[in-house]
Structures are given as structure tokens and as C-alpha cells.
Design a protein around this motif. Structure first.
Motif, mmCIF file in Angstrom:
data_model
loop_
_atom_site.group_PDB
_atom_site.id
_atom_site.type_symbol
_atom_site.label_atom_id
_atom_site.label_comp_id
_atom_site.label_asym_id
_atom_site.label_seq_id
_atom_site.Cartn_x
_atom_site.Cartn_y
_atom_site.Cartn_z
ATOM 1 N N SER A 1 0.819 -1.221 0.000
ATOM 2 C CA SER A 1 0.000 0.000 0.000
ATOM 3 C C SER A 1 0.853 1.272 0.000
ATOM 4 N N VAL A 2 2.159 1.127 0.266
ATOM 5 C CA VAL A 2 3.051 2.297 0.280
ATOM 6 C C VAL A 2 4.083 2.146 -0.836
ATOM 7 N N THR A 3 4.142 3.137 -1.731
ATOM 8 C CA THR A 3 5.057 3.066 -2.880
ATOM 9 C C THR A 3 6.518 2.930 -2.435
ATOM 10 N N ALA A 4 6.885 3.683 -1.377
ATOM 11 C CA ALA A 4 8.282 3.674 -0.938
ATOM 12 C C ALA A 4 8.714 2.269 -0.491
ATOM 13 N N ILE B 1 23.272 4.193 -4.772
ATOM 14 C CA ILE B 1 22.340 5.326 -4.783
ATOM 15 C C ILE B 1 20.901 4.833 -4.648
ATOM 16 N N PHE C 1 20.258 3.476 -1.097
ATOM 17 C CA PHE C 1 20.215 4.561 -0.113
ATOM 18 C C PHE C 1 18.920 5.362 -0.257
ATOM 19 N N ALA C 2 18.502 5.617 -1.499
ATOM 20 C CA ALA C 2 17.253 6.342 -1.718
ATOM 21 C C ALA C 2 16.075 5.557 -1.144
ATOM 22 N N SER D 1 16.203 5.708 2.663
ATOM 23 C CA SER D 1 15.828 7.030 3.172
ATOM 24 C C SER D 1 14.326 7.253 3.054
ATOM 25 N N ALA D 2 13.755 6.868 1.913
ATOM 26 C CA ALA D 2 12.317 7.040 1.715
ATOM 27 C C ALA D 2 11.543 6.210 2.748
ATOM 28 N N GLY E 1 11.739 7.832 6.078
ATOM 29 C CA GLY E 1 10.816 8.966 6.156
ATOM 30 C C GLY E 1 9.399 8.519 6.465
ATOM 31 N N ILE E 2 8.951 7.462 5.758
ATOM 32 C CA ILE E 2 7.587 6.949 5.977
ATOM 33 C C ILE E 2 7.455 6.347 7.378
ATOM 34 N N VAL F 1 9.130 7.033 10.099
ATOM 35 C CA VAL F 1 9.087 8.095 11.112
ATOM 36 C C VAL F 1 7.731 8.802 11.071
ATOM 37 N N LEU F 2 7.180 8.983 9.852
ATOM 38 C CA LEU F 2 5.862 9.622 9.722
ATOM 39 C C LEU F 2 4.793 8.796 10.430
ATOM 40 N N ASP G 1 5.021 11.010 13.813
ATOM 41 C CA ASP G 1 4.164 12.133 13.460
ATOM 42 C C ASP G 1 2.683 11.788 13.591
ATOM 43 N N ARG H 1 0.621 5.998 14.619
ATOM 44 C CA ARG H 1 -0.253 4.900 14.172
ATOM 45 C C ARG H 1 0.486 3.577 14.132
ATOM 46 N N ALA I 1 10.255 14.434 8.158
ATOM 47 C CA ALA I 1 11.107 14.406 6.963
ATOM 48 C C ALA I 1 11.233 15.786 6.328
ATOM 49 N N PHE J 1 20.800 14.197 -0.102
ATOM 50 C CA PHE J 1 20.128 13.131 -0.844
ATOM 51 C C PHE J 1 19.149 12.377 0.050
ATOM 52 N N SER K 1 15.221 12.144 -0.655
ATOM 53 C CA SER K 1 14.562 10.839 -0.812
ATOM 54 C C SER K 1 13.436 10.674 0.184
ATOM 55 N N ALA K 2 13.671 11.061 1.440
ATOM 56 C CA ALA K 2 12.633 10.930 2.466
ATOM 57 C C ALA K 2 11.428 11.800 2.094
ATOM 58 N N ILE L 1 7.495 10.671 1.235
ATOM 59 C CA ILE L 1 6.299 11.234 1.887
ATOM 60 C C ILE L 1 5.367 11.855 0.838
ATOM 61 N N ASP M 1 -0.584 7.362 -2.791
ATOM 62 C CA ASP M 1 -1.093 6.259 -1.975
ATOM 63 C C ASP M 1 -2.344 6.657 -1.187
#
Lengths: 181, 181
Positions: free
Chosen positions: A67-70, A120, A123-124, A127-128, A131-132, A134-135, A139, A142, B70, B123, B127-128, B132, B139
Motif C-alpha cells: 500500500s506504500v510506494t516507498a 544510490i 540509499f534512496a 531514506s524514503a 521517512g515513511i 518516522v511519519l 508524526d 499509528r 522528513a 540526498f 529521498s525521504a 512522503i 497512496d
């Protein structure tokens, strides 16, 4: 017939052999552990492979990663990273077994570009995902309805895989630069 | 008094001057555009600075970026990137004005480490933020209540800033390797 003429006799050429030995010694001296074709390089490849597989397995073990692209991207990136590291580990094992130095310019160039791209992408993806994660966790709070622990583990494994790729990339780039610089 | 004794006369040393000229010529030949202290290097620094400032301005112009970790991290990373690029642009301008080659080993090493760290941080932030932004836009389909366009623009600017840092890092690393290799 003048048998003492030096040009007629087949003579050995000791200076050439000395030169070869010197070149061989110089190449050997620059074989730092971690470069392709060394046991250190093989260890790095196996670490990359292990962490990429761990990230992949942990991520696909969660039911809702699609359900999450990242997270889907993380799965794709770890598959690519794992395949690349597996191939290069095979090359390293071959080089170690036949005691062959992987110092051909095109080979080093190919390894550098491949390592750079996979590093690269991994790492991308890491990182993505971070980010999700941590969100979701900090944030939005949930974590109760999401597999936060699995997402965090997969992200950490992807970062560790990237940590293991970076030295390979830097060693290869260094080899390329110190040969051509 | 024997005035023709050569040691008594103050003599010029042309071979030394020749050597200096040769070294100077060799260094000049390796001055590829994009390396620190060249107009190309300065252009790269200004691009990094411009994109970092653009990402920062676009991101802080949205009212709700503080609710996502992020995005806060992107703000911090672009501030660091902008500061670093501004400093190095100043160094480049000084080097171009006084025609000084920035080839001291410690200077190159410092630039390489700094570029590497800022490149990785920028970077990771980009990416993060991309993760998001895709989550919100694709999504969850919540672009109506979020500033998707601003988030996407800031992310793109951060990626462009990273694109401009990477050559600086690679050039510096290459210089370091080809000197020491």
C-alpha cells in the motif's frame, strides 16, 4: 666462423624478468583488502548480500507493504542490490581461487558504475522508507495498526547494505582514479 | 684574487626554474573544469547554493511542513548544504581572483569529506521527502488538503542540489586518489 659474436648466441634477458617482478610487486602492494578480487572485497559483497536479503525478507513478511510506494521501491532496490552483490561475490570467489587480479580498466570502471548505481538506489529506498516509518511512528502515532517494527528493521537492514556497498564503490573509484590520474 | 672561480660568483640556477615551470605546467594540465578553484567549480557551487535556497524557501513557505519530520529534516539539510556551498563558493572566488591552485592535500581531503557528508544528507532528505510526497499524493490521495505542489517542488530542488554536489565530490575524490594512488 666467429662463435664469440654476442648476437649469434641465444642470450637470456635478466633485466626484463627483473622489471616484470618489480611491476608484479608494485601491483601486489596496492592490493588493499576490500578491493575486488581480495578476501576483504568478498566479505563486503557477502555483507551487502546478507543485509539486502534481510531487508527484503523482513519487508515482504509484512502484509501491507504494497500500500506504500516507498516500501515497494525498497523491495525492488534490495532485489537489485542482492543480485548485483551475488554476481560480484561470484566474480570475487573466482578471482581469489585462480589468484587473478581484477585490475583491468574496463572491469574496474564497470564495477564502479554498478556499485554507484546500486548504492544510490539502495540509499534512496532506505531514506524514503525511513521517512515513511518516522511519519507513521512519530508524526501520526499509528504504530498500533501498522507493522512499525518490521518497517524499521527492513529500513535499518537497507541502510546497513548501503554501508557495505559504499566502501566497494570508493575502493573501485580510487583504483580507477589512481590508475588514470 | 681569482675572480673566475665559479663558486664565488652569484650564479642563477636555470635548471630549478625549468623544473618549476614543468611542475606548474603539469598541475595546469590536470586542472579540469569543475575542480575547486576553477570557474567550473565555482559554477557548481553556485548551482548547489541556488537549488538549496530554492528548496528551503519553497518548503518553509508551506504552513504545515513542521508536522512531518522528513520535511523538517529537508529544511535542516538544505540550510547545511547552502551554508557549505556558500563558503566553498567564497573560497573558489578567492582562488580564481588570486590565481591560486587549491591542490594542498589537506584542503582537497577536507573538501572531499565535506562534500561527501553534505551530499549524503541532502540526498537522504530529498529521498525521504519524495517518499512522503508520493505517499500523500499517490497512496493516500490527500493532495487536496496538502500543499503537494510545494512539497514536490522542494523535493525536486533538493535532488537538483544533490546533482550539483555529486560532481564536486567526485572531482575532489578523484584529485585525492590520483595524487596519493
Amino acid at each position: 666462423m666467429n662463435v664469440s659474436r654476442p648476437a649469434v648466441h641465444p642470450v637470456e634477458a635478466p633485466p626484463l624478468t627483473d622489471g616484470d617482478a618489480q611491476i608484479l610487486q608494485r601491483v601486489r602492494m596496492k592490493d588493499i583488502q576490500g578491493m575486488p578480487g581480495t578476501p576483504g572485497g568478498l566479505a563486503l559483497r557477502l555483507l551487502q548480500l546478507a543485509f539486502a536479503i534481510a531487508a527484503l525478507v523482513v519487508m515482504i513478511s509484512t502484509s501491507d507493504f504494497t500500500s506504500v510506494t516507498a516500501f515497494c521501491y525498497l523491495v525492488a532496490a534490495t532485489i537489485l542490490q542482492g543480485t548485483w552483490s551475488l554476481l560480484l561475490a561470484g566474480v570475487d570467489i573466482y578471482a581469489i581461487l585462480v589468484r587473478r587480479s581484477l585490475r583491468n580498466h574496463f572491469v574496474v570502471c564497470f564495477f564502479t558504475v554498478g556499485d554507484g548505481i546500486t548504492a544510490i538506489l539502495t540509499f534512496a529506498a532506505a531514506s524514503a522508507s525511513a521517512g515513511i516509518t518516522v511519519l507513521i511512528g512519530n508524526d501520526l502515532n499509528r504504530c498500533a495498526e501498522n507493522n512499525c517494527a518490521s518497517f524499521e528493521t527492513a529500513t535499518a537492514m537497507a541502510f546497513l547494505s548501503w554501508f557495505a556497498v559504499s566502501p566497494s564503490f570508493l575502493f573501485n573509484f580510487w583504483t580507477m582514479a589512481s590508475r588514470r590520474g
